[in-house]
Write an enzyme that holds these catalytic residues in place. Structure first.
Site, mmCIF file in Angstrom:
data_model
loop_
_atom_site.group_PDB
_atom_site.id
_atom_site.type_symbol
_atom_site.label_atom_id
_atom_site.label_comp_id
_atom_site.label_asym_id
_atom_site.label_seq_id
_atom_site.Cartn_x
_atom_site.Cartn_y
_atom_site.Cartn_z
ATOM 1 N N GLU A 94 0.847 -1.181 0.000
ATOM 2 C CA GLU A 94 0.000 0.000 0.000
ATOM 3 C C GLU A 94 0.888 1.238 0.000
ATOM 4 O O GLU A 94 1.995 1.223 0.547
ATOM 5 C CB GLU A 94 -0.892 0.022 1.245
ATOM 6 N N ALA A 118 4.786 8.190 2.216
ATOM 7 C CA ALA A 118 5.150 7.682 0.894
ATOM 8 C C ALA A 118 6.588 7.188 0.872
ATOM 9 O O ALA A 118 7.446 7.664 1.636
ATOM 10 C CB ALA A 118 4.959 8.781 -0.151
ATOM 11 N N SER A 119 6.834 6.227 0.000
ATOM 12 C CA SER A 119 8.176 5.671 -0.228
ATOM 13 C C SER A 119 8.774 5.036 1.022
ATOM 14 O O SER A 119 9.995 4.926 1.148
ATOM 15 C CB SER A 119 9.133 6.749 -0.779
ATOM 16 N N ARG A 120 7.912 4.631 1.947
ATOM 17 C CA ARG A 120 8.328 3.983 3.199
ATOM 18 C C ARG A 120 9.174 4.902 4.082
ATOM 19 O O ARG A 120 9.868 4.436 4.978
ATOM 20 C CB ARG A 120 9.085 2.669 2.915
ATOM 21 N N LEU A 121 9.107 6.205 3.848
ATOM 22 C CA LEU A 121 9.814 7.173 4.690
ATOM 23 C C LEU A 121 8.846 7.666 5.769
ATOM 24 O O LEU A 121 8.454 8.836 5.814
ATOM 25 C CB LEU A 121 10.353 8.325 3.848
#
Length: 214
Positions: free
Chosen positions: A10, A191-194
Site C-alpha cells: 500500500e 510515501a516511499s516507506r519514509l
C-alpha cells in the site's frame, strides 16, 4: 502452492506527523489519535496486540481490548490463570501494539503490567453483559479441553447456579492490569516507506520526544 506476496503493498499518503505538532505528553497524543480512530472506519479501535515473555523466554502475542486509560496507564482485563496472566506474574514487562490501518497509523507501548485491585476490577466487571460474566466463570482460559461441549456445559452449569441472582460475583481469578508505560512510539505511514516515527521516552520522570528514522 507458492503465493507471490512481493507486489502486495500500500502507498501511505493520508497524513504526516511532525515532532513540533506532537503533544508534550504521550497520553495526550494517544488520546488525540484514539479519538480519531474511533471516528474512522476501524471496527474495534481499542483492539491491541499484547506481547509478553514466557518463562522459557519465548515471545507470546495475542489481541486484547483496551478498556480504559487510568492515571496514564493502559487498562485491560483477563483471566489471571491464563497464559498471559502467568507470564505477567513471572515478568511484568510487556508491549502493546495498536494498528489503525484506515489511518495508516500504529502506536507501540513498552511498559510494566500492574494488577488492579479487586475493587477496581469489580467496577468494570459489573458493567459487563451477564453472558460475559457467565463466560468468565465458564472458561478455563488457555487450558487444553477435549471439545467445545466442555464450555457449553460449564455455561449451562453456571447459568443455572446464578439464575436466581440479580448479580454474578466476580471470579477470584479474573481482573484487570494497568500497563504503566515508559516508552511510547507514534508511527504515521508516509510515501516511499519514509514513515514518520515520534518516540516518547521516560527519563527521570520526564517525557523526552525524539524522531526516529523509519
Amino acid at each position: 502452492m507458492n503465493r507471490d506476496m512481493t507486489n502486495m503493498r500500500e502507498h501511505y499518503t493520508l497524513g504526516s506527523f511532525d515532532i513540533q505538532n506532537a503533544a508534550d505528553h504521550p497520553i495526550d497524543q494517544f488520546n488525540t489519535w484514539f479519538d480519531q480512530a474511533k471516528q474512522s472506519s476501524e471496527k474495534e479501535p481499542n483492539a491491541v496486540i499484547l506481547s509478553t515473555v514466557s518463562q522459557d523466554l519465548q515471545p507470546d502475542s495475542r489481541a486484547v481490548l483496551l478498556k480504559e486509560i487510568y492515571k496514564g496507564n493502559f487498562v485491560f482485563y483477563t483471566n489471571y490463570d491464563s497464559s498471559k496472566g502467568e507470564q505477567l506474574a513471572n515478568n511484568p514487562k510487556c508491549h502493546l501494539l495498536f494498528l489503525w490501518l484506515s489511518l495508516e497509523r500504529q502506536v507501540r507501548v513498552k511498559g510494566k503490567a500492574i494488577k488492579l485491585t479487586p475493587a477496581q476490577s469489580l467496577v468494570y466487571y459489573k458493567t459487563r453483559p451477564r453472558e460475559s460474566q457467565i463466560g468468565a466463570w465458564s472458561s478455563p482460559q488457555s487450558e487444553v479441553i477435549t471439545d467445545r461441549s466442555i464450555l457449553e456445559q460449564n455455561v449451562q452449569i453456571n447459568s443455572d447456579k446464578y439464575k436466581n441472582d440479580d448479580s454474578i460475583p466476580i471470579p477470584p481469578f479474573w481482573g484487570g492490569y494497568a500497563v504503566e508505560p515508559y516508552e511510547i512510539e507514534f508511527w504515521q505511514g508516509r510515501a516511499s516507506r519514509l514513515h514518520d516515527r515520534i518516540r516518547y521516552r521516560l527519563d527521570n520522570n520526564k517525557w523526552i520526544k525524539e524522531r526516529l528514522a523509519p
